[in-house]
Design a protein around this motif. Structure first.
Motif, PDB file in Angstrom:
ATOM      1  N   GLU A 176     -12.197   5.975  -7.917  1.00 52.91           N
ATOM      2  CA  GLU A 176     -11.959   5.344  -6.567  1.00 52.91           C
ATOM      3  C   GLU A 176     -10.574   3.835  -6.413  1.00 52.91           C
ATOM      4  O   GLU A 176     -10.826   3.030  -7.237  1.00 52.91           O
ATOM      5  CB  GLU A 176     -13.736   4.085  -5.932  1.00 52.91           C
ATOM      6  CG  GLU A 176     -12.649   3.903  -4.512  1.00 52.91           C
ATOM      7  CD  GLU A 176     -14.125   2.858  -3.710  1.00 52.91           C
ATOM      8  OE1 GLU A 176     -14.321   2.312  -3.239  1.00 52.91           O
ATOM      9  OE2 GLU A 176     -14.925   2.700  -5.518  1.00 52.91           O
ATOM     10  N   ILE A 177      -9.663   3.827  -5.104  1.00 53.26           N
ATOM     11  CA  ILE A 177      -8.505   2.875  -5.156  1.00 53.26           C
ATOM     12  C   ILE A 177      -9.121   1.997  -3.988  1.00 53.26           C
ATOM     13  O   ILE A 177      -9.590   2.753  -2.994  1.00 53.26           O
ATOM     14  CB  ILE A 177      -7.363   3.870  -5.095  1.00 53.26           C
ATOM     15  CG1 ILE A 177      -7.209   4.805  -5.597  1.00 53.26           C
ATOM     16  CG2 ILE A 177      -6.031   2.727  -4.587  1.00 53.26           C
ATOM     17  CD1 ILE A 177      -6.891   4.755  -7.427  1.00 53.26           C
ATOM     18  N   THR A 198       1.587   6.925  -6.665  1.00 52.39           N
ATOM     19  CA  THR A 198       0.039   7.583  -7.827  1.00 52.39           C
ATOM     20  C   THR A 198       0.776   8.982  -7.808  1.00 52.39           C
ATOM     21  O   THR A 198       0.260   9.843  -8.597  1.00 52.39           O
ATOM     22  CB  THR A 198      -1.033   7.005  -6.740  1.00 52.39           C
ATOM     23  OG1 THR A 198      -0.760   7.884  -5.681  1.00 52.39           O
ATOM     24  CG2 THR A 198      -1.814   5.999  -6.897  1.00 52.39           C
ATOM     25  N   ARG A 199       1.760   9.028  -6.505  1.00 48.36           N
ATOM     26  CA  ARG A 199       2.385  10.372  -6.527  1.00 48.36           C
ATOM     27  C   ARG A 199       3.137  10.670  -7.762  1.00 48.36           C
ATOM     28  O   ARG A 199       3.688  11.725  -8.534  1.00 48.36           O
ATOM     29  CB  ARG A 199       3.116  10.704  -5.340  1.00 48.36           C
ATOM     30  CG  ARG A 199       1.978  10.661  -4.058  1.00 48.36           C
ATOM     31  CD  ARG A 199       2.747  11.712  -3.030  1.00 48.36           C
ATOM     32  NE  ARG A 199       3.916  11.263  -2.687  1.00 48.36           N
ATOM     33  CZ  ARG A 199       3.700   9.897  -1.552  1.00 48.36           C
ATOM     34  NH1 ARG A 199       2.330   9.755  -0.928  1.00 48.36           N
ATOM     35  NH2 ARG A 199       4.219   9.034  -1.501  1.00 48.36           N
ATOM     36  N   TYR A 230      -7.931  -1.797  -2.614  1.00 51.45           N
ATOM     37  CA  TYR A 230      -6.973  -2.427  -2.032  1.00 51.45           C
ATOM     38  C   TYR A 230      -7.343  -3.874  -1.896  1.00 51.45           C
ATOM     39  O   TYR A 230      -8.116  -4.286  -1.153  1.00 51.45           O
ATOM     40  CB  TYR A 230      -6.031  -2.389  -0.692  1.00 51.45           C
ATOM     41  CG  TYR A 230      -4.940  -1.120  -0.827  1.00 51.45           C
ATOM     42  CD1 TYR A 230      -3.867  -0.553  -1.406  1.00 51.45           C
ATOM     43  CD2 TYR A 230      -5.605   0.734  -0.765  1.00 51.45           C
ATOM     44  CE1 TYR A 230      -3.449   1.030  -2.055  1.00 51.45           C
ATOM     45  CE2 TYR A 230      -5.142   1.573  -0.730  1.00 51.45           C
ATOM     46  CZ  TYR A 230      -4.138   1.457  -1.570  1.00 51.45           C
ATOM     47  OH  TYR A 230      -3.639   3.001  -2.022  1.00 51.45           O
ATOM     48  N   VAL A 282      -4.176  -4.252  -6.370  1.00 47.74           N
ATOM     49  CA  VAL A 282      -5.172  -2.777  -6.425  1.00 47.74           C
ATOM     50  C   VAL A 282      -6.537  -2.798  -7.239  1.00 47.74           C
ATOM     51  O   VAL A 282      -5.736  -3.020  -8.528  1.00 47.74           O
ATOM     52  CB  VAL A 282      -3.912  -1.478  -6.576  1.00 47.74           C
ATOM     53  CG1 VAL A 282      -4.982  -0.449  -6.410  1.00 47.74           C
ATOM     54  CG2 VAL A 282      -3.095  -1.716  -5.592  1.00 47.74           C
ATOM     55  N   ARG A 334       1.196  -1.832   0.351  1.00 49.88           N
ATOM     56  CA  ARG A 334      -0.026  -0.218  -0.092  1.00 49.88           C
ATOM     57  C   ARG A 334       0.789   1.590  -0.318  1.00 49.88           C
ATOM     58  O   ARG A 334       0.545   2.477  -0.692  1.00 49.88           O
ATOM     59  CB  ARG A 334      -0.485   0.247   1.736  1.00 49.88           C
ATOM     60  CG  ARG A 334      -1.645   0.601   1.406  1.00 49.88           C
ATOM     61  CD  ARG A 334      -2.672   0.612   2.106  1.00 49.88           C
ATOM     62  NE  ARG A 334      -4.616   2.456   2.574  1.00 49.88           N
ATOM     63  CZ  ARG A 334      -4.808   2.442   2.665  1.00 49.88           C
ATOM     64  NH1 ARG A 334      -5.945   0.469   3.267  1.00 49.88           N
ATOM     65  NH2 ARG A 334      -5.822   2.792   2.700  1.00 49.88           N
ATOM     66  N   ARG A 335       1.984   1.406   1.024  1.00 47.06           N
ATOM     67  CA  ARG A 335       2.824   2.870   0.793  1.00 47.06           C
ATOM     68  C   ARG A 335       3.220   2.098  -0.201  1.00 47.06           C
ATOM     69  O   ARG A 335       3.745   3.548  -0.878  1.00 47.06           O
ATOM     70  CB  ARG A 335       4.165   2.234   1.878  1.00 47.06           C
ATOM     71  CG  ARG A 335       5.300   3.863   1.898  1.00 47.06           C
ATOM     72  CD  ARG A 335       6.251   2.672   2.369  1.00 47.06           C
ATOM     73  NE  ARG A 335       6.662   1.289   1.863  1.00 47.06           N
ATOM     74  CZ  ARG A 335       7.649   0.617   2.339  1.00 47.06           C
ATOM     75  NH1 ARG A 335       8.061   0.743   3.250  1.00 47.06           N
ATOM     76  NH2 ARG A 335       8.286  -0.624   0.843  1.00 47.06           N
ATOM     77  N   ASP A 336       4.223   1.878  -1.131  1.00 41.41           N
ATOM     78  CA  ASP A 336       4.203   1.505  -2.784  1.00 41.41           C
ATOM     79  C   ASP A 336       3.240   1.828  -3.257  1.00 41.41           C
ATOM     80  O   ASP A 336       3.926   3.251  -3.953  1.00 41.41           O
ATOM     81  CB  ASP A 336       5.268   0.401  -2.852  1.00 41.41           C
ATOM     82  CG  ASP A 336       6.574  -0.362  -2.420  1.00 41.41           C
ATOM     83  OD1 ASP A 336       7.043   0.782  -1.725  1.00 41.41           O
ATOM     84  OD2 ASP A 336       6.162  -1.643  -2.219  1.00 41.41           O
ATOM     85  N   PHE A 337       2.386   1.998  -3.593  1.00 44.65           N
ATOM     86  CA  PHE A 337       1.273   2.383  -4.362  1.00 44.65           C
ATOM     87  C   PHE A 337       0.892   3.405  -4.165  1.00 44.65           C
ATOM     88  O   PHE A 337       0.707   4.941  -5.075  1.00 44.65           O
ATOM     89  CB  PHE A 337       0.459   1.468  -4.690  1.00 44.65           C
ATOM     90  CG  PHE A 337      -0.561   1.986  -5.575  1.00 44.65           C
ATOM     91  CD1 PHE A 337      -0.249   1.246  -6.644  1.00 44.65           C
ATOM     92  CD2 PHE A 337      -1.712   2.768  -5.423  1.00 44.65           C
ATOM     93  CE1 PHE A 337      -1.263   1.455  -7.624  1.00 44.65           C
ATOM     94  CE2 PHE A 337      -3.266   2.849  -6.625  1.00 44.65           C
ATOM     95  CZ  PHE A 337      -2.586   2.165  -7.921  1.00 44.65           C
ATOM     96  N   GLU A 338       0.776   3.715  -3.128  1.00 40.24           N
ATOM     97  CA  GLU A 338       0.318   5.636  -2.784  1.00 40.24           C
ATOM     98  C   GLU A 338       1.668   6.486  -3.220  1.00 40.24           C
ATOM     99  O   GLU A 338       0.793   7.351  -3.530  1.00 40.24           O
ATOM    100  CB  GLU A 338       0.292   5.592  -1.219  1.00 40.24           C
ATOM    101  CG  GLU A 338      -0.761   4.673  -0.766  1.00 40.24           C
ATOM    102  CD  GLU A 338      -1.579   5.184   0.658  1.00 40.24           C
ATOM    103  OE1 GLU A 338      -0.912   5.400   1.541  1.00 40.24           O
ATOM    104  OE2 GLU A 338      -2.602   4.659   1.130  1.00 40.24           O
ATOM    105  N   ALA A 339       2.679   5.992  -2.907  1.00 40.86           N
ATOM    106  CA  ALA A 339       4.312   6.611  -3.230  1.00 40.86           C
ATOM    107  C   ALA A 339       4.074   7.172  -5.009  1.00 40.86           C
ATOM    108  O   ALA A 339       4.130   8.084  -5.696  1.00 40.86           O
ATOM    109  CB  ALA A 339       5.275   6.544  -3.192  1.00 40.86           C
TER     110      ALA A 339
END
Length: 228
Positions: free
Chosen positions: A20-21, A11-12, A23, A29, A4-9
């Motif tokens: 809508e995302i 998306t930036r 998990y 995802v 989740r941390r990697d995917f959120e990074a």
């Protein structure tokens, strides 16, 4: 959760369709946009983590070797020296106990060198060691330390192909989506992963179930699309 941390990074640092995302699992995802995009995530390790020569395994063995050798050295009432050790990846540790005994032997020999000791060449009795240093002083709270250095290789594209093939074979079990992406992340801080991610010019992989295969290095905010 690391994924989740990697995917959120990600998306930036990479444009994804607004929506809508979610998990999920198989794939990891779901992006609910005009179309449902399923994204499968994986870390791009240089070598399979189950391989005994991998940094993941060797890192644990190196630490264990140092701890065993230090404990035995203290039991022998040797001088309380601080020791820094770097291991040679070209000579992976096979038997932790044997390598620990070899390190203990070397440490016992050099411990009384009050002027200190530096070894920059492979040791005949312990080729697994690439560098050894102590400053000649004693400390009441002396500690032996791993001082491992690592090379950063160019992208191991054959390894990329291997992981893509494995993920492609599993894609038939994914939830139904309109398209799928595969996101391979390289953790700069993990020596078992760190590598450059520039894709070699003119090289492509076979067609896959993924409309996009992306390499991502969060520490550098770098995203590279693999050519299919």
């Amino acid at each position: 959760m690391a994924e989740r941390r990697d995917f959120e990074a990600f998306t930036r640092d990479y444009p994804i369709p607004p929506g809508e995302i979610e998990y999920s699992d198989k794939p990891d995802v779901l992006i609910h946009a005009d179309r449902i995009i399923g994204v499968e995530l994986a870390n791009l390790h240089k070598v399979d983590g189950a391989n005994p020569t991998s940094e993941k395994v060797q890192g644990l063995r190196r630490t264990e070797v140092i701890e065993i050798a230090e404990r035995k050295h203290r039991a022998l009432n040797g001088r309380n020296i601080e020791l820094w050790v770097d291991f040679n990846p070209e000579y992976p540790i096979v038997k932790v106990g044997d390598t620990a005994e070899a390190l203990l032997s070397v440490a016992t020999r050099i411990a009384n060198e009050h002027a200190g000791h530096q070894s920059f060449n492979a040791l005949e009795e312990c080729p697994e060691i690439r560098f050894l240093f102590h400053n000649g002083k004693e400390y009441p709270d002396a500690k032996w330390r791993l001082a491992q250095s690592h090379d950063v290789p160019s992208l191991l594209f054959e390894r990329v192909k291997e992981i893509v093939a494995i993920k492609s074979a599993k894609a038939q079990k994914y939830q139904n989506c309109d398209e799928y992406w595969l996101l391979l992340t390289v953790d700069f801080w993990d020596p078992s992963q760190d590598q450059y991610i520039d894709w070699p010019h003119g090289v492509s992989i076979d067609t896959t179930p993924f409309s996009k295969v992306l390499l991502y290095k969060p520490a550098f905010r770098q995203v590279v699309e693999v050519q299919q």
